[in-house]
Design an enzyme around this catalytic site. Structure first.
Site, PDB file in Angstrom:
ATOM      1  N   HIS A  37       0.960  -1.296   0.002  1.00  0.00           N
ATOM      2  CA  HIS A  37       0.141  -0.087  -0.047  1.00  0.00           C
ATOM      3  C   HIS A  37       1.015   1.180  -0.068  1.00  0.00           C
ATOM      4  CE1 HIS A  37       0.176  -0.143   4.610  1.00  0.00           C
ATOM      5  NE2 HIS A  37       0.410   1.117   4.213  1.00  0.00           N
ATOM      6  N   GLY A  62       2.031   6.620   9.313  1.00  0.00           N
ATOM      7  CA  GLY A  62       3.455   7.082   8.920  1.00  0.00           C
ATOM      8  C   GLY A  62       4.495   5.690   9.384  1.00  0.00           C
TER       9      GLY A  62
END
Length: 267
Positions: free
Chosen positions: A80, A215
């Site tokens: 992803h 993140g």
């Protein structure tokens, strides 16, 4: 850490739906931009995790992920993170996120995304990045994969360290310094009480709010015993990184053949 890309400001992040959560009906999401975080961890001393890299992707926008050095010319991360990327700047040997020892840029032609990656449920959420050759030293080094003999090891109850750059609690500002957190791997059965899992997923217990977050995606989960890379950060709960829901990783042992076939690396 970006997805190790997880949750930051929900209104600002582009969400990717992850597998259906069973018990508390939390909305599962993984974020495609906005830097992520390790929650309730600690600053990693210089050289503690020399295998972690920061990945700054470009494509339809810009986003940040983590990754792991697995060879002189290879980095492992999440699909992803690489999906729709036109290129990536790899940041090596950084303790302070924007102060790496050096960087390399590679284009999409050097990204090998798993051919069965499913962006809808994050199955096979794993990618390889072919890099220019890097020499190893105490601040930049590889992490070893599990051996082929360990392909059926579930690691339940094992302790591991996750690492990346990002905020230290939901809603905080981003720290500059690389963060790490020590976590315990859950059994597939226990984690399945929360999530509908693909067989090649592995989970960590996030008790006490110790977790990966936005993140951190693509970043490493490495066992204390043997220092083996067993997980690639994939997704967590839409209710926040400190909600108590297990964080989920791609299970590296499920992809040892695929990694070997593409890189020649095996143990």
């Amino acid at each position: 850490m970006k997805l190790f890309v997880f949750l930051a400001l929900v209104a600002l992040a582009t969400a990717i739906p992850a597998p259906e959560q069973k018990k508390e009906k939390l909305t599962p999401v993984a974020f495609k931009d906005i830097q992520g975080r390790i929650t309730n961890g600690y600053p990693a001393y210089e050289g503690k995790v020399p295998y972690v890299v920061g990945l700054s992707f470009s494509g339809n926008g810009n986003w940040w992920c983590g990754g792991s050095i697995i060879g002189n010319t290879w980095v492992l991360t999440a699909a992803h993170c690489t999906n729709a990327a036109s290129g990536v700047t790899i940041n090596y040997g950084a303790s302070i996120r924007n102060q790496p020892q050096y960087t390399h840029w590679v284009g999409s032609g050097d990204i090998i995304q798993h051919h069965h990656y499913n962006s809808g449920n994050l199955h096979n959420d794993i990618s390889l990045i072919r890099t220019p050759h890097v020499d190893f030293w105490h601040l930049v080094n590889k992490v070893e994969l599990p051996s082929m003999n360990d392909r059926y090891q579930d690691y339940a109850g094992w302790w591991a360290v996750a690492s990346g750059w990002g905020t230290t609690y939901d809603g905080s500002s981003l720290p500059d310094w690389l963060q790490a957190v020590d976590v315990q791997i859950m059994s597939q059965g226990d984690c399945s009480q929360w999530w509908s899992l693909h067989e090649n997923m592995i989970c960590i217990n996030t008790a006490g709010g110790k977790s990966t977050c936005s993140g951190d995606s693509g970043g490493p989960l490495v066992t204390h015993e043997g220092n083996r890379l067993v997980g690639v950060t994939s997704f967590g709960s839409g209710n926040g990184c400190q909600s108590g829901a297990p964080a989920v990783f791609s299970r590296v042992t499920g992809y040892l053949d695929w990694i070997r076939d593409n890189t020649g690396i095996s143990y």
